[in-house]
Design a protein around this motif. Structure first.
Motif, PDB file in Angstrom:
ATOM      1  N   GLN A 233       0.833  -1.214   0.000  1.00 35.83           N
ATOM      2  CA  GLN A 233       0.000   0.000   0.000  1.00 35.83           C
ATOM      3  C   GLN A 233       0.867   1.264   0.000  1.00 35.83           C
ATOM      4  OE1 GLN A 233      -2.743  -0.430   3.299  1.00 35.83           O
ATOM      5  NE2 GLN A 233      -4.061  -1.796   2.127  1.00 35.83           N
ATOM      6  N   THR A 234       1.852   1.250  -0.884  1.00 35.23           N
ATOM      7  CA  THR A 234       2.764   2.388  -0.987  1.00 35.23           C
ATOM      8  C   THR A 234       2.027   3.656  -1.380  1.00 35.23           C
ATOM      9  OG1 THR A 234       4.396   0.775  -1.759  1.00 35.23           O
ATOM     10  CG2 THR A 234       4.971   3.104  -1.975  1.00 35.23           C
ATOM     11  N   TYR A 235       0.932   3.506  -2.128  1.00 35.60           N
ATOM     12  CA  TYR A 235       0.168   4.669  -2.588  1.00 35.60           C
ATOM     13  C   TYR A 235      -0.380   5.505  -1.434  1.00 35.60           C
ATOM     14  CZ  TYR A 235      -3.676   1.502  -1.521  1.00 35.60           C
ATOM     15  OH  TYR A 235      -4.532   0.640  -0.890  1.00 35.60           O
ATOM     16  N   ALA A 236      -0.496   4.898  -0.239  1.00 41.81           N
ATOM     17  CA  ALA A 236      -1.051   5.618   0.907  1.00 41.81           C
ATOM     18  C   ALA A 236      -0.044   6.562   1.552  1.00 41.81           C
ATOM     19  CB  ALA A 236      -1.563   4.626   1.942  1.00 41.81           C
ATOM     20  N   PHE A 269       2.182   9.444 -13.394  1.00 41.74           N
ATOM     21  CA  PHE A 269       2.343   8.806 -12.083  1.00 41.74           C
ATOM     22  C   PHE A 269       1.209   9.175 -11.123  1.00 41.74           C
ATOM     23  CE2 PHE A 269       4.010   9.354  -7.722  1.00 41.74           C
ATOM     24  CZ  PHE A 269       4.304   8.031  -7.420  1.00 41.74           C
ATOM     25  N   ASN A 270       0.829  10.444 -11.095  1.00 40.54           N
ATOM     26  CA  ASN A 270      -0.234  10.872 -10.181  1.00 40.54           C
ATOM     27  C   ASN A 270      -1.545  10.146 -10.455  1.00 40.54           C
ATOM     28  OD1 ASN A 270       1.410  12.638  -8.793  1.00 40.54           O
ATOM     29  ND2 ASN A 270       0.912  14.381 -10.087  1.00 40.54           N
ATOM     30  N   ARG A 271      -1.822   9.919 -11.726  1.00 39.65           N
ATOM     31  CA  ARG A 271      -3.067   9.215 -12.064  1.00 39.65           C
ATOM     32  C   ARG A 271      -3.036   7.773 -11.560  1.00 39.65           C
ATOM     33  NH1 ARG A 271      -5.579  11.597 -16.416  1.00 39.65           N
ATOM     34  NH2 ARG A 271      -7.222  10.040 -16.208  1.00 39.65           N
ATOM     35  N   LEU A 272      -1.889   7.141 -11.665  1.00 39.66           N
ATOM     36  CA  LEU A 272      -1.741   5.781 -11.147  1.00 39.66           C
ATOM     37  C   LEU A 272      -1.992   5.746  -9.646  1.00 39.66           C
ATOM     38  CD1 LEU A 272      -0.678   2.799 -11.136  1.00 39.66           C
ATOM     39  CD2 LEU A 272       1.623   3.781 -10.911  1.00 39.66           C
ATOM     40  N   ILE A 273      -1.349   6.650  -8.913  1.00 39.35           N
ATOM     41  CA  ILE A 273      -1.477   6.653  -7.456  1.00 39.35           C
ATOM     42  C   ILE A 273      -2.902   6.977  -7.035  1.00 39.35           C
ATOM     43  CG2 ILE A 273      -0.680   7.746  -5.336  1.00 39.35           C
ATOM     44  CD1 ILE A 273       1.299   5.816  -6.765  1.00 39.35           C
ATOM     45  N   ASN A 274      -3.519   7.990  -7.665  1.00 39.88           N
ATOM     46  CA  ASN A 274      -4.897   8.341  -7.307  1.00 39.88           C
ATOM     47  C   ASN A 274      -5.863   7.213  -7.625  1.00 39.88           C
ATOM     48  OD1 ASN A 274      -4.453  10.786  -6.146  1.00 39.88           O
ATOM     49  ND2 ASN A 274      -5.161  12.021  -7.867  1.00 39.88           N
ATOM     50  N   HIS A 275      -5.591   6.457  -8.683  1.00 39.64           N
ATOM     51  CA  HIS A 275      -6.451   5.318  -9.018  1.00 39.64           C
ATOM     52  C   HIS A 275      -6.486   4.319  -7.866  1.00 39.64           C
ATOM     53  CE1 HIS A 275      -8.344   2.168 -11.415  1.00 39.64           C
ATOM     54  NE2 HIS A 275      -7.385   1.356 -11.009  1.00 39.64           N
ATOM     55  N   HIS A 276      -5.327   4.014  -7.313  1.00 39.04           N
ATOM     56  CA  HIS A 276      -5.264   3.066  -6.195  1.00 39.04           C
ATOM     57  C   HIS A 276      -5.842   3.674  -4.923  1.00 39.04           C
ATOM     58  CE1 HIS A 276      -3.007  -0.408  -7.792  1.00 39.04           C
ATOM     59  NE2 HIS A 276      -2.519   0.477  -8.658  1.00 39.04           N
ATOM     60  N   ARG A 277      -5.570   4.957  -4.692  1.00 34.21           N
ATOM     61  CA  ARG A 277      -6.116   5.597  -3.500  1.00 34.21           C
ATOM     62  C   ARG A 277      -7.640   5.613  -3.515  1.00 34.21           C
ATOM     63  NH1 ARG A 277      -2.005  10.854  -3.125  1.00 34.21           N
ATOM     64  NH2 ARG A 277      -0.289   9.763  -2.074  1.00 34.21           N
ATOM     65  N   ILE A 278      -8.223   5.946  -4.657  1.00 31.97           N
ATOM     66  CA  ILE A 278      -9.686   6.007  -4.745  1.00 31.97           C
ATOM     67  C   ILE A 278     -10.294   4.614  -4.656  1.00 31.97           C
ATOM     68  CG2 ILE A 278     -11.624   6.710  -6.201  1.00 31.97           C
ATOM     69  CD1 ILE A 278     -10.026   8.991  -4.888  1.00 31.97           C
ATOM     70  N   ALA A 279      -9.611   3.612  -5.223  1.00 31.31           N
ATOM     71  CA  ALA A 279     -10.114   2.239  -5.108  1.00 31.31           C
ATOM     72  C   ALA A 279     -10.187   1.819  -3.643  1.00 31.31           C
ATOM     73  CB  ALA A 279      -9.214   1.291  -5.898  1.00 31.31           C
ATOM     74  N   ARG A 280      -9.156   2.152  -2.879  1.00 29.58           N
ATOM     75  CA  ARG A 280      -9.187   1.806  -1.458  1.00 29.58           C
ATOM     76  C   ARG A 280     -10.266   2.612  -0.728  1.00 29.58           C
ATOM     77  NH1 ARG A 280      -4.478   2.741   3.145  1.00 29.58           N
ATOM     78  NH2 ARG A 280      -5.579   1.653   4.829  1.00 29.58           N
ATOM     79  N   ALA A 281     -10.391   3.873  -1.074  1.00 28.45           N
ATOM     80  CA  ALA A 281     -11.405   4.702  -0.427  1.00 28.45           C
ATOM     81  C   ALA A 281     -12.798   4.154  -0.691  1.00 28.45           C
ATOM     82  CB  ALA A 281     -11.290   6.142  -0.928  1.00 28.45           C
ATOM     83  N   ILE A 297     -10.710   8.759   6.306  1.00 28.91           N
ATOM     84  CA  ILE A 297     -10.491   7.857   5.169  1.00 28.91           C
ATOM     85  C   ILE A 297      -9.559   8.508   4.156  1.00 28.91           C
ATOM     86  CG2 ILE A 297     -11.631   6.824   3.159  1.00 28.91           C
ATOM     87  CD1 ILE A 297     -14.001   6.197   4.967  1.00 28.91           C
ATOM     88  N   ALA A 298      -9.750   9.797   3.921  1.00 33.87           N
ATOM     89  CA  ALA A 298      -8.861  10.511   2.994  1.00 33.87           C
ATOM     90  C   ALA A 298      -7.421  10.418   3.454  1.00 33.87           C
ATOM     91  CB  ALA A 298      -9.297  11.974   2.876  1.00 33.87           C
ATOM     92  N   PHE A 299      -7.197  10.621   4.749  1.00 37.03           N
ATOM     93  CA  PHE A 299      -5.848  10.524   5.298  1.00 37.03           C
ATOM     94  C   PHE A 299      -5.310   9.102   5.168  1.00 37.03           C
ATOM     95  CE2 PHE A 299      -6.785  14.252   8.373  1.00 37.03           C
ATOM     96  CZ  PHE A 299      -6.437  15.159   7.382  1.00 37.03           C
ATOM     97  N   GLU A 300      -6.158   8.115   5.452  1.00 36.51           N
ATOM     98  CA  GLU A 300      -5.734   6.717   5.379  1.00 36.51           C
ATOM     99  C   GLU A 300      -5.307   6.339   3.970  1.00 36.51           C
ATOM    100  OE1 GLU A 300      -5.579   3.997   7.550  1.00 36.51           O
ATOM    101  OE2 GLU A 300      -5.617   5.498   9.138  1.00 36.51           O
ATOM    102  N   CYS A 301      -5.927   6.966   2.969  1.00 38.18           N
ATOM    103  CA  CYS A 301      -5.639   6.621   1.576  1.00 38.18           C
ATOM    104  C   CYS A 301      -4.478   7.416   0.992  1.00 38.18           C
ATOM    105  CB  CYS A 301      -6.889   6.825   0.723  1.00 38.18           C
ATOM    106  SG  CYS A 301      -8.235   5.703   1.154  1.00 38.18           S
ATOM    107  N   GLY A 302      -3.929   8.334   1.765  1.00 37.19           N
ATOM    108  CA  GLY A 302      -2.751   9.054   1.306  1.00 37.19           C
ATOM    109  C   GLY A 302      -2.966  10.496   0.928  1.00 37.19           C
ATOM    110  N   PHE A 303      -4.193  11.003   1.023  1.00 34.78           N
ATOM    111  CA  PHE A 303      -4.452  12.416   0.724  1.00 34.78           C
ATOM    112  C   PHE A 303      -4.117  13.262   1.942  1.00 34.78           C
ATOM    113  CE2 PHE A 303      -7.086  10.163  -2.307  1.00 34.78           C
ATOM    114  CZ  PHE A 303      -6.885  10.880  -3.476  1.00 34.78           C
ATOM    115  N   SER A 304      -3.582  14.439   1.696  1.00 40.83           N
ATOM    116  CA  SER A 304      -3.154  15.290   2.799  1.00 40.83           C
ATOM    117  C   SER A 304      -4.248  16.231   3.285  1.00 40.83           C
ATOM    118  CB  SER A 304      -1.926  16.111   2.386  1.00 40.83           C
ATOM    119  OG  SER A 304      -2.211  16.873   1.229  1.00 40.83           O
ATOM    120  N   SER A 305      -5.342  16.354   2.529  1.00 40.88           N
ATOM    121  CA  SER A 305      -6.466  17.194   2.951  1.00 40.88           C
ATOM    122  C   SER A 305      -7.723  16.716   2.247  1.00 40.88           C
ATOM    123  CB  SER A 305      -6.201  18.680   2.641  1.00 40.88           C
ATOM    124  OG  SER A 305      -6.057  18.882   1.259  1.00 40.88           O
ATOM    125  N   ILE A 306      -8.866  17.223   2.674  1.00 40.13           N
ATOM    126  CA  ILE A 306     -10.143  16.733   2.163  1.00 40.13           C
ATOM    127  C   ILE A 306     -10.448  17.238   0.765  1.00 40.13           C
ATOM    128  CG2 ILE A 306     -11.494  18.629   3.139  1.00 40.13           C
ATOM    129  CD1 ILE A 306     -12.500  14.889   3.004  1.00 40.13           C
TER     130      ILE A 306
END
Length: 332
Positions: A233-236, A269-281, A297-306
């Motif tokens: 879960q490196t994307y997080a 690269f950003n699209r790849l990471i966001n794809h995995h983050r949103i899938a987990r969310a 949940i946003a924090f858990e998935c790797g986003f720094s803010s809402i």
């Protein structure tokens, strides 16, 4: 493999926050705003200054077209010929105002030129939102384009259909001037809103095809990247960069980038990471036993803010995280 917000090849919309508008968009927005303000002031200021402002404001339709090109064309620079057309609109529009009442052959030719190129600019502005419109656009982008067309059509229709003949009728001339001022003011606000939206949902550059075909090495590296992202879960990791991923894989950064675009089907690269983050969310939001708030949940998935989380989620899924959770009967 779904690697972008839009499934159509060669099109992407980056979900960002806090990003300044591209220089081209900033320039077109400033010029369009100046033309609209000049147009409005030209109706309320008398004397030579008012005439000068009216002459400058006559080019508003041309600058609006250039602004629409900047809104719906991701290129950093526009072609030269549209600017030449707008300069012709500016010159002929200014000439029309300055030669008003002349009645000579020159004034007639200038009037006809302005009518021709000004009308062309108005029609071309309708065409620009259709540029790149295809199946698979993000829901937010589709709504934006529809709203742009609707507002622009309404303003053009109002400025044409609601005008009458003011010859010898001061009251009618005043009414027409007020309609024109109102339409210009609404256009100024709508243009500002469009620029605000595009600054937060910038278009990625289109490419007809990957820079090169994926090799067997690319496909093997793609499997390693996917395994690293899924299992660890490196994307997080917040603020994850392609250099960080390359370092974990022991590969050059350019190889990882090439693999992401050529073998994995993602725009970047950003699209790849966001794809995995949103899938987990999505999985967390759909879990009725998950009691975490949307911010958590946003924090858990790797986003720094809402904010970035909400925009990325809506652009990829077409709905908000809260609505997604409610639709699936999870806790609110």
């Amino acid at each position: 493999m779904p690697g972008s917000f839009a499934t159509s090849p060669g099109y992407a919309v980056e979900a960002t926050t806090g990003r300044r508008p591209p220089r081209r968009l900033q320039t077109c927005a400033a010029l369009t705003g100046a033309a609209f303000v000049s147009y409005i002031l030209g109706h309320v200021v008398d004397g030579p200054l008012g005439l000068l402002l009216a002459a400058i404001g006559a080019s508003a339709c041309g600058w609006s077209w250039l602004l629409s090109r900047a809104l719906f064309d991701p290129a950093e620079r526009d072609a030269r010929w549209p600017l030449a057309v707008v300069l012709l609109v500016l010159a002929s529009g200014a000439g029309t105002r300055l030669l008003a009442g002349d009645g000579g052959a020159l004034a007639h030719a200038v009037d006809n030129t302005y009518a021709l190129v000004g009308s062309a600019a108005l029609l071309l502005t309708f065409v620009e939102p259709l540029n790149g419109w295809r199946a698979g656009l993000p829901a937010a982008e589709t709504r934006f384009r529809l709203a742009f067309l609707a507002v622009y059509a309404g303003l053009v229709g109002a400025s044409i259909l609601l005008l009458g003949d003011s010859s010898g009728n001061p009251a009618e001339a005043h009414r027409i001037a007020m309609i024109k001022i109102a339409c210009a003011g609404a256009g100024l606000l709508a243009g500002g809103a469009a620029v605000w939206f595009r600054a937060r949902h910038p278009l990625a550059r289109r490419t007809a095809a990957p820079a090169r075909a994926a090799t067997a090495e690319d496909r093997r590296l793609a499997e390693r990247i996917e395994r690293l992202l899924r299992e660890e879960q490196t994307y997080a990791t917040p603020d994850l960069k392609v250099a960080d991923l390359a370092r974990r894989l022991g590969e050059p950064e350019y190889r990882v980038t090439q693999c992401i675009t050529a073998a994995m089907g993602f725009a970047n690269f950003n699209r790849l990471i966001n794809h995995h983050r949103i899938a987990r969310a999505k999985a967390m939001l759909a879990d009725p036993d998950n009691r975490l708030s949307i911010l958590q949940i946003a924090f858990e998935c790797g986003f720094s803010s809402i904010g970035p989380f909400n925009r990325a989620f809506k652009d990829e899924s077409g709905t908000t995280p809260r609505a997604y959770r409610t639709d699936r009967g999870a806790c609110t």
